[in-house]
Design an enzyme around this catalytic site. Structure first.
Site, PDB file in Angstrom:
ATOM      1  N   GLU A 264      -5.631  36.165 -19.429  1.00 50.06           N
ATOM      2  CA  GLU A 264      -5.376  34.867 -18.779  1.00 50.06           C
ATOM      3  C   GLU A 264      -6.159  34.777 -17.456  1.00 50.06           C
ATOM      4  O   GLU A 264      -6.301  35.792 -16.760  1.00 50.06           O
ATOM      5  CB  GLU A 264      -3.871  34.795 -18.480  1.00 50.06           C
TER       6      GLU A 264
ATOM      7  N   LYS B 103      -1.896  26.052 -21.298  1.00 54.91           N
ATOM      8  CA  LYS B 103      -0.604  26.749 -21.279  1.00 54.91           C
ATOM      9  C   LYS B 103       0.553  25.756 -21.182  1.00 54.91           C
ATOM     10  O   LYS B 103       0.621  24.953 -20.245  1.00 54.91           O
ATOM     11  CB  LYS B 103      -0.594  27.716 -20.093  1.00 54.91           C
TER      12      LYS B 103
ATOM     13  N   CYS C 131       0.207  34.070 -21.995  1.00 55.65           N
ATOM     14  CA  CYS C 131       1.173  34.840 -21.207  1.00 55.65           C
ATOM     15  C   CYS C 131       2.625  34.393 -21.406  1.00 55.65           C
ATOM     16  O   CYS C 131       3.207  34.608 -22.448  1.00 55.65           O
ATOM     17  CB  CYS C 131       0.752  34.823 -19.743  1.00 55.65           C
TER      18      CYS C 131
END
Ligand code: ACM
Length: 270
Positions: free
Chosen positions: A41, A112, A145
């Site tokens: 990330e 995300k 993540c």
């Protein structure tokens, strides 16, 4: 042909050094023989932003920025695909994103969905649908993540047909790697978590990352895992037929055993 060689890169980017971080990631990637390489990330920028000005000066256009240009160049020369996290700017908004890049350039962007802690100050939450893209014979979905904490996201990718979930990460909770084994097991998919290492000390915040990048198979077994601090790339050969076999026993299919009519609360706002 249902085999794919897939790799993760685990390393330690330095905050704000985009070109050096891309050099570092691509050098580690060159040590791995794989058709798809996953980097962590926010690989290009580092993680701990300390002002909106910093985000604005480091965020990149998903097609014309340094990350897209460098990865597309490497993908073309090496004839393979990359997935990497980067800070994206689009129409005046900033996102914590990952791009899928192949020999012909950027193929897909994922923003995300589930932002963690101070990320909420710097980035807008993802606004693109979860999606699956082909990489050679494989169907690949992306999460970033902290998305690990929301099993719905991995389930959606699996229902869309993902064989493999690429998971660029800057993990901080010690139990995330074990939880990702469950995401793999409950969906019968491969997961590739590319995590970073090290401690990032920045004005106002210090964050320690957990390393232990891993590739997990559809039975939830860890096929390969890096150490906490090493900077390394690991590749494995995966058989996609295993992730397409969605039966737990001959008489027990996984997905058609679901009872979505009882899951309505999942799609209601809390
Ligand atoms: C995280 O989502 N980077 C903890």
């Amino acid at each position: 042909m249902t085999f794919l060689r897939v790799a993760f890169v685990q390393g330690r980017p330095r905050f704000g050094r985009t070109e050096a971080n891309l050099d570092h990631g691509l050098a580690l990637a060159r040590t791995a023989q794989a058709e798809l390489v996953v980097l962590p990330e926010l690989w290009s920028t580092g993680y701990v932003f300390s002002s909106h000005e910093e985000v604005a000066s480091l965020a990149e256009d998903a097609r014309r920025g340094a990350t897209a240009t460098r990865l597309a160049d490497a993908a073309r020369r090496e004839r393979r695909h990359y997935i990497a996290g980067f800070a994206e700017v689009a129409r005046g908004r900033f996102y914590n994103s990952a791009m899928l890049v192949g020999p012909r350039g950027v193929r897909a962007v994922y923003r995300k969905l589930h932002l963690f802690e101070r990320e909420r100050e710097w980035f807008s939450a993802g606004d693109l649908p979860l999606a699956v893209n082909r990489v050679g014979p494989a169907r690949v979905g992306m999460l970033i993540c902290f998305d690990w904490r929301f099993p719905e996201a991995a389930r959606v990718l699996a229902l869309l047909g993902a064989d493999l979930i690429a998971h660029p990460s800057n993990l901080v909770f010690p139990n995330a790697q074990e939880a990702m084994r469950v995401r793999a097991l409950e969906n019968r998919v491969f997961t590739v978590t590319a995590n970073r290492t090290g401690i990032e000390r920045r004005p106002g915040d210090t964050v320690t990352f957990t390393g232990r990048s891993q590739i997990v198979d559809p039975d939830g077994r860890v096929v390969v895992r890096a150490g906490k601090a090493e900077q390394v790339a690991h590749a494995v050969h995966i058989d996609l037929a295993r992730s397409r076999h969605k039966r737990l026993t001959a008489a027990t299919p996984l997905f058609t055993n679901r009872r979505p009519e009882h899951y309505g609360v999942l799609v209601r706002r809390s």
